[in-house]
Every structure is written in structure tokens, then in C-alpha cells.
Design an enzyme around this catalytic site. Sequence first.
Site, PDB file in Angstrom:
ATOM      1  N   ARG A  16       0.857  -1.180   0.000  1.00  0.00           N
ATOM      2  CA  ARG A  16       0.000   0.000   0.000  1.00  0.00           C
ATOM      3  C   ARG A  16       0.899   1.237   0.000  1.00  0.00           C
ATOM      4  NH1 ARG A  16      -3.396  -2.933  -1.499  1.00  0.00           N
ATOM      5  NH2 ARG A  16      -5.400  -3.454  -0.540  1.00  0.00           N
ATOM      6  N   HIS A  36      -1.007   0.047  -9.763  1.00  0.00           N
ATOM      7  CA  HIS A  36      -1.633  -0.922  -8.846  1.00  0.00           C
ATOM      8  C   HIS A  36      -2.085  -2.167  -9.622  1.00  0.00           C
ATOM      9  CE1 HIS A  36      -3.844  -1.303  -4.766  1.00  0.00           C
ATOM     10  NE2 HIS A  36      -3.606  -2.503  -5.273  1.00  0.00           N
TER      11      HIS A  36
HETATM   12  P1  NAP Z   1      -1.144 -11.718   4.903  1.00  0.00           P
HETATM   13  O1  NAP Z   1      -1.206 -13.143   4.476  1.00  0.00           O
HETATM   14  O2  NAP Z   1      -2.079 -11.236   5.948  1.00  0.00           O
HETATM   15  O3  NAP Z   1       0.354 -11.466   5.399  1.00  0.00           O
HETATM   16  C1  NAP Z   1       0.742 -10.313   6.089  1.00  0.00           C
HETATM   17  C2  NAP Z   1       2.174 -10.478   6.575  1.00  0.00           C
HETATM   18  O4  NAP Z   1       2.609  -9.241   7.132  1.00  0.00           O
HETATM   19  C3  NAP Z   1       2.299 -11.520   7.690  1.00  0.00           C
HETATM   20  O5  NAP Z   1       3.502 -12.250   7.554  1.00  0.00           O
HETATM   21  C4  NAP Z   1       2.349 -10.668   8.958  1.00  0.00           C
HETATM   22  O6  NAP Z   1       3.054 -11.234  10.041  1.00  0.00           O
HETATM   23  C5  NAP Z   1       3.100  -9.450   8.452  1.00  0.00           C
HETATM   24  N1  NAP Z   1       2.854  -8.296   9.307  1.00  0.00           N
HETATM   25  C6  NAP Z   1       1.666  -7.677   9.557  1.00  0.00           C
HETATM   26  N2  NAP Z   1       1.843  -6.674  10.430  1.00  0.00           N
HETATM   27  C7  NAP Z   1       3.151  -6.666  10.750  1.00  0.00           C
HETATM   28  C8  NAP Z   1       3.932  -5.888  11.619  1.00  0.00           C
HETATM   29  N3  NAP Z   1       3.410  -4.879  12.334  1.00  0.00           N
HETATM   30  N4  NAP Z   1       5.257  -6.147  11.707  1.00  0.00           N
HETATM   31  C9  NAP Z   1       5.795  -7.170  10.998  1.00  0.00           C
HETATM   32  N5  NAP Z   1       5.106  -7.957  10.148  1.00  0.00           N
HETATM   33  C10 NAP Z   1       3.794  -7.702  10.032  1.00  0.00           C
HETATM   34  O7  NAP Z   1      -1.311 -10.749   3.658  1.00  0.00           O
HETATM   35  P2  NAP Z   1      -1.053 -11.055   2.102  1.00  0.00           P
HETATM   36  O8  NAP Z   1      -2.188 -11.811   1.514  1.00  0.00           O
HETATM   37  O9  NAP Z   1       0.314 -11.625   1.956  1.00  0.00           O
HETATM   38  O10 NAP Z   1      -1.127  -9.578   1.503  1.00  0.00           O
HETATM   39  C11 NAP Z   1      -0.257  -8.555   1.940  1.00  0.00           C
HETATM   40  C12 NAP Z   1      -0.705  -7.205   1.412  1.00  0.00           C
HETATM   41  O11 NAP Z   1      -0.423  -7.096   0.021  1.00  0.00           O
HETATM   42  C13 NAP Z   1      -2.202  -6.934   1.493  1.00  0.00           C
HETATM   43  O12 NAP Z   1      -2.591  -6.524   2.790  1.00  0.00           O
HETATM   44  C14 NAP Z   1      -2.393  -5.840   0.456  1.00  0.00           C
HETATM   45  O13 NAP Z   1      -2.301  -4.564   1.045  1.00  0.00           O
HETATM   46  C15 NAP Z   1      -1.218  -6.034  -0.500  1.00  0.00           C
HETATM   47  N6  NAP Z   1      -1.668  -6.412  -1.853  1.00  0.00           N
HETATM   48  C16 NAP Z   1      -1.337  -5.620  -2.904  1.00  0.00           C
HETATM   49  C17 NAP Z   1      -1.721  -5.970  -4.183  1.00  0.00           C
HETATM   50  C18 NAP Z   1      -1.338  -5.154  -5.380  1.00  0.00           C
HETATM   51  O14 NAP Z   1      -1.832  -5.385  -6.484  1.00  0.00           O
HETATM   52  N7  NAP Z   1      -0.449  -4.190  -5.250  1.00  0.00           N
HETATM   53  C19 NAP Z   1      -2.462  -7.138  -4.396  1.00  0.00           C
HETATM   54  C20 NAP Z   1      -2.796  -7.924  -3.300  1.00  0.00           C
HETATM   55  C21 NAP Z   1      -2.390  -7.554  -2.019  1.00  0.00           C
HETATM   56  P3  NAP Z   1       2.529 -12.585  10.754  1.00  0.00           P
HETATM   57  O15 NAP Z   1       2.800 -13.676   9.733  1.00  0.00           O
HETATM   58  O16 NAP Z   1       3.399 -12.717  11.937  1.00  0.00           O
HETATM   59  O17 NAP Z   1       1.073 -12.377  11.019  1.00  0.00           O
HETATM   60  C1  GLV Z   2      -5.155  -5.373  -3.921  1.00  0.00           C
HETATM   61  O1  GLV Z   2      -4.474  -4.421  -3.714  1.00  0.00           O
HETATM   62  C2  GLV Z   2      -5.591  -6.281  -2.905  1.00  0.00           C
HETATM   63  O2  GLV Z   2      -5.448  -5.966  -1.718  1.00  0.00           O
HETATM   64  O3  GLV Z   2      -6.108  -7.345  -3.269  1.00  0.00           O
END
Ligand code: NAP
Ligand code: GLV
Length: 310
Positions: free
Chosen positions: A225, A273
Site C-alpha cells: 500500500r 496498482h
Molecule cells: P497476509 O497473508 O495477511 O500477510 C501479512 C504479513 O505481514 C504476515 O507475515 C504478517 O506477520 C506481516 N505483518 C503484519 N503486520 C506486521 C507488523 N506490524 N510487523 C511485521 N510484520 C507484520 O497478507 P497477504 O495476503 O500476503 O497480503 C499482503 C498485502 O499485500 C495486502 O494486505 C495488500 O495490502 C497487499 N496487496 C497488494 C496488491 C497489489 O496489487 N499491489 C495485491 C494484493 C495484495 P505474521 O505472519 O506474523 O502475522
Molecule cells: C489489492 O491491492 C488487494 O489488496 O487485493
Amino acid sequence: MRVLYYAPDDSAQHWVPELQAALQAAGLPAQVQAWERGMPTADFCVVWKPPQAMLDEQHSAKAYFVTGAGVDSLLTLRFPPRLPVIRLDDAGMAVQMAEYVTQAVVRYFRGLDSAEATMRAGQWQLPPVRSRADFAVGVLGLGVLGARVAQALATFEFPVLGWSRSPKQVGGVRTFHGIAQLPAFLQQVQCVVCLLPLTPETDGLLNAERLAHMPRGSYLINVARGAHVVDADLLAALDSGQLAGATLDVFRTEPLPPEHAFWGHPRLTLTPHTSARTLRSESIAQIVHKMQAVLHGQAVVGVVDPNKGY
Ligand code: NAP
Ligand code: GLV
């Protein structure tokens, strides 16, 4: 069963009939409609960036399904307590993110960014050869997407480090956790990839202090983000040479405003994005499967913890 769909674009024309057909095929006949004010209470809501008015009215649904991985836009709204929010869990996004990040890392590692610039200027100039062992990549966030990205980078034999909130084990990845270990993590990586959820704890995490922990001349790739990065601090780090370049897929304001200093910056690569798009058929299949589980009282993955904010 009644299901309401909302997104701040024209995607309802596809989502509504396709979700209805998928529910029917799964033996869950439902009336699926695009949300409008004043509709009767639905069993489930399927949303992206819903307005507060929808939450205020549709507070008795069994669950809200989010058509993305990030739920930050929802958690800033006033949310009825105990109403489950269920996000997408991969649904085809992890492989897209692995592709996008790998190409961005490889582009910097192989000096293709500078080769593109010199060729554009009409100069034939080979970029320097780097040692892979000296190009460690650090992934912030080792969740569904971060772990997949870290593993993809490891297959190219980059040293890969990962940072999460809680301790984690990911094959081929040297892991760190918690804010106390962040400086040591940053000091050892030539390229940082941000794949954290946006929460009060991670908002503005990549500020001048954190960028200064990275080795001089390193790189940043933000695919999470825009608000993870302090824009002015990133620009200062690029202009001073502390950072050699950054690839940004996400921005504090999207679309990126025309007057923003990021546009045209020679050390920035910008994309709109698009690093991991929501794939409609995979996402609908996952949502239908999870609706069935919820109706049968079974546990599902991707339920957001409102205390953690992801
Ligand atoms: P997820 O499975 O919830 O993983 C989040 C990771 O971040 C976990 O390893 C978590 O730690 C860690 N984390 C959260 N808060 C933290 C903190 N304060 N300090 C250290 N580590 C922390 O999420 P995901 O599915 O991988 O997605 C991640 C993000 O990608 C989404 O929230 C979204 O904003 C972004 N995204 C972007 C796009 C795009 O097109 N640009 C697309 C999809 C998603 P723990 O494992 O210890 O809980
Ligand atoms: C895109 O940014 C998502 O969070 O899926």
C-alpha cells in the site's frame, strides 16, 4: 439466500451474474444483486471499498467477503462488532506477485534499469556485473503473498531474508520478526520488497530512519500500500543516492495525482496498482466455497482479526 455486491466501479455487471451462476452450480441458489440503499438484509455481502452506509444498513449479514487481499479500506469504517470479514487468500494473486516482484528484482540486479536508460540515450554501455551473493533481498511481510515471493526469489539463488510480526519458518529464507529486529534486517539487504498489510503499526513504516538503515545504493519495491512509504523521505533518499531506485505499484492517493513528484522521476519505476490483480473466476470459486463452509459452521481461512487489522 440473498447476496449483495458492491465495488466503486462497474464490475457488478460481471460479478453479479457470475457469482449467482457459481452459487447455483454449487447447490446454493441465491439472489445476487448490486447493493443499493434501502435493500432488505442480505445473508452475505461481497465488497471492495464499501461505503459506510452499506455497513450501517447491512450489519446483520453472516459475513462480508472482500474481493482483495488487503482489508485496510474496510477497517477504517465503523464496523459492527463480531461481523466476520473474510479476505481473499491467494486466489491467483500469489503467482502474479511472484512474477512482478521477481522481474523488478532481476531488473535491478542485472542493471537493466541503467541499460534501458543508456540505450535510450543512444549509448552502448554494459551494466556492471554484480555478485548474486552480495544482492540479498528482504521481504517485509511473510504472509500468503510475501512467503510466495520470498520462495520465488530463492529459486533464483538470491539470498532472501524475511520479516514478519511473529516468528516464521519459510524454506530458503532467513527470517526476522518484530520491530526490534527490523534494523538488523534492513542493514543486510540490497533490495527491500514491501508486502505488509496496511495497519496503524505499518503506516509510514518506510520513513527516513528505516531507509537510512538500508545499505547505500540499495533498492525498494513497494507492492503493498502507498501509505507504507513516506513519499518525501523516499524522494530525499533517491535524490541523495541512499536509494539507487524504487519500483512503486501503489500510492497514497490512487490514481497518482498529476502534480505528484513521483511522476517522471528518473530513479522511479511506476505501475498503476497492477502487481496482483483480483482474478474474478478464481475469486468467485473461493468465495462460494467459503460461503458453503460458513453456512455449515466450518472454519475458513482469511478471516480478518480486527485487533491486528489484517
Ligand atoms: P497476509 O497473508 O495477511 O500477510 C501479512 C504479513 O505481514 C504476515 O507475515 C504478517 O506477520 C506481516 N505483518 C503484519 N503486520 C506486521 C507488523 N506490524 N510487523 C511485521 N510484520 C507484520 O497478507 P497477504 O495476503 O500476503 O497480503 C499482503 C498485502 O499485500 C495486502 O494486505 C495488500 O495490502 C497487499 N496487496 C497488494 C496488491 C497489489 O496489487 N499491489 C495485491 C494484493 C495484495 P505474521 O505472519 O506474523 O502475522
Ligand atoms: C489489492 O491491492 C488487494 O489488496 O487485493
